[in-house]
Design an enzyme around this catalytic site. Structure first.
Site, PDB file in Angstrom:
ATOM      1  N   MET A  29       0.852  -1.198   0.000  1.00 34.45           N
ATOM      2  CA  MET A  29       0.000   0.000   0.000  1.00 34.45           C
ATOM      3  C   MET A  29       0.888   1.247   0.000  1.00 34.45           C
ATOM      4  O   MET A  29       0.460   2.321   0.426  1.00 34.45           O
ATOM      5  CB  MET A  29      -0.941  -0.017   1.201  1.00 34.45           C
ATOM      6  CG  MET A  29      -1.918  -1.202   1.126  1.00 34.45           C
ATOM      7  SD  MET A  29      -3.461  -0.938   2.013  1.00 34.45           S
ATOM      8  CE  MET A  29      -2.876  -0.702   3.664  1.00 34.45           C
ATOM      9  N   ALA A  31       4.048   3.958   0.845  1.00 40.96           N
ATOM     10  CA  ALA A  31       4.777   4.456   2.019  1.00 40.96           C
ATOM     11  C   ALA A  31       5.877   3.439   2.355  1.00 40.96           C
ATOM     12  O   ALA A  31       5.995   2.945   3.480  1.00 40.96           O
ATOM     13  CB  ALA A  31       3.846   4.697   3.207  1.00 40.96           C
ATOM     14  N   HIS A  36       9.537  -3.423   3.257  1.00 38.32           N
ATOM     15  CA  HIS A  36       9.111  -3.728   1.880  1.00 38.32           C
ATOM     16  C   HIS A  36      10.321  -4.103   1.032  1.00 38.32           C
ATOM     17  O   HIS A  36      10.265  -5.023   0.213  1.00 38.32           O
ATOM     18  CB  HIS A  36       8.424  -2.516   1.241  1.00 38.32           C
ATOM     19  CG  HIS A  36       7.131  -2.115   1.894  1.00 38.32           C
ATOM     20  ND1 HIS A  36       6.996  -0.963   2.629  1.00 38.32           N
ATOM     21  CD2 HIS A  36       5.920  -2.719   1.913  1.00 38.32           C
ATOM     22  CE1 HIS A  36       5.761  -0.865   3.067  1.00 38.32           C
ATOM     23  NE2 HIS A  36       5.075  -1.910   2.657  1.00 38.32           N
ATOM     24  N   GLY A 146       4.799  -9.891   4.315  1.00 31.97           N
ATOM     25  CA  GLY A 146       5.600  -9.771   5.537  1.00 31.97           C
ATOM     26  C   GLY A 146       4.872 -10.382   6.732  1.00 31.97           C
ATOM     27  O   GLY A 146       3.650 -10.253   6.869  1.00 31.97           O
ATOM     28  N   SER A 185       4.473   1.253   7.752  1.00 31.29           N
ATOM     29  CA  SER A 185       4.194   2.538   7.110  1.00 31.29           C
ATOM     30  C   SER A 185       3.573   3.512   8.100  1.00 31.29           C
ATOM     31  O   SER A 185       3.654   4.724   7.938  1.00 31.29           O
ATOM     32  CB  SER A 185       3.233   2.332   5.930  1.00 31.29           C
ATOM     33  OG  SER A 185       3.789   1.390   5.041  1.00 31.29           O
TER      34      SER A 185
HETATM   35  O1  PAF Z   1      -0.299  -5.710   3.857  1.00 27.28           O
HETATM   36  C1  PAF Z   1      -0.655  -4.795   3.080  1.00 27.28           C
HETATM   37  O2  PAF Z   1       0.061  -3.819   2.845  1.00 27.28           O
HETATM   38  C2  PAF Z   1      -2.017  -4.904   2.423  1.00 27.28           C
HETATM   39  O3  PAF Z   1      -2.951  -5.491   3.271  1.00 27.28           O
HETATM   40  C3  PAF Z   1      -1.980  -5.620   1.056  1.00 27.28           C
HETATM   41  C4  PAF Z   1      -1.578  -7.086   1.222  1.00 27.28           C
HETATM   42  C5  PAF Z   1      -1.013  -4.907   0.128  1.00 27.28           C
HETATM   43  C6  PAF Z   1      -3.376  -5.592   0.429  1.00 27.28           C
HETATM   44  O4  PAF Z   1      -3.817  -4.287   0.223  1.00 27.28           O
END
Ligand code: PAF
Length: 282
Positions: A29, A31, A36, A146, A185
């Protein structure tokens, strides 16, 4: 790296990439932080093509103010993705993903009913909606998630099983700041004072490992909750010790071969989550 904003373009690019080899998908998502990057690095090592999606998915937010305040940092994100060696950054608009409301309801079963599922009604159905769409658009060989969102991985595995997706879910260890705070984030929303206190969450979870050696599940739950709540800035929403596969709460260490303690803590209005695995061979 190419930035792709439409599903049609993404499908076209990935159809030719798939003909040449494997595709690793890292759904995010945005940020973006080093947590990540560790998923992306792993995807880079294990696949011929790496695609990262950046999409703040509205259907998984049950709290409008959480959606409104979720950090959005597209410029910094694309710079980071480009230097991480990503092939495609998929950054669609909400209209592109949801040209009409997604009314699908997934039968996610007991893994989705406890903890986050109980606290955030509709959250996991929204996660299943977006992740299933991303899997349909990309048909990845592997998808990376994660372990900070430990329950989310179990829910996604369940969605993959019921929808019959042919891919590998790769779970990646939590990445932490040097003081132990799980990277998230949401951390950027902490004030300086909150940021200084927040590592107490991980410190307490770690100290509960030796506490658990000579105490019951319930005593360990109480210990973690009381320790974290002893900081006036922190408020435990739940601390649950569950079986790592079923996500069902355990009453006795002997009930499982892998117990995980999952915590959600409010630090001001910032909701932080973390977890720890207990050695339950007692
Ligand atoms: O973990 C996240 O960042 C979100 O839940 C995901 C898996 C990208 C789905 O929007």
């Amino acid at each position: 790296m190419e930035i792709i904003r439409t599903i049609a373009e993404l499908k076209a690019k990935l159809d030719s990439a798939r003909a040449k080899g494997s595709i690793g998908l890292v759904p995010t998502m945005g940020a973006l932080h080093d947590g990540h990057l560790s998923l992306i690095e792993r995807a880079r090592n294990e696949n011929d093509t790496v695609v990262v999606s950046v999409f703040v998915n509205p259907t998984q937010f049950n709290n409008p103010s959480d959606l409104a305040t979720y950090p959005r940092t597209e410029e910094a994100d694309t710079a980071m993705l480009s230097s991480a060696g990503v092939d495609y950054a998929f950054i669609p608009s909400v209209e592109e993903i949801y040209p009409e409301p997604d009314t699908r309801v997934f039968d996610l079963g007991p893994v989705a009913e406890v903890m986050e599922g109980a606290m955030r009604p509709g959250h996991f159905n929204g996660v299943a909606q977006i992740v299933s769409k991303l899997f349909e658009f990309t048909h990845p060989t592997r998808a990376y998630f994660g372990e900070k969102d430990f329950q989310q991985i179990a829910v996604i595995r369940r969605m993959v099983a019921i929808e019959g997706f042919d891919l590998e879910i790769v779970d990646c260890p939590i990445k932490r700041e040097s003081d132990g705070l799980a990277m998230s984030s949401r951390n950027v929303r902490l004030s300086q004072e909150q940021r200084a206190i927040a590592p107490a969450i991980h410190r307490t979870l770690e100290s509960s490992l030796s506490y658990a050696d000579s105490h019951s599940v319930n005593e360990t739950k109480r210990y973690v909750t009381d320790e974290i709540n002893s900081f006036p800035q922190l408020k435990v929403e739940y601390y649950e010790i569950v079986d790592a596969h079923t996500m069902q709460p355990v009453d006795d260490w002997k009930e499982t071969d892998c117990a995980v303690g999952c915590v959600t803590v409010f630090c001001g209005d910032v909701r932080l989550i973390d977890n720890i695995k207990y050695n339950v061979r007692k």
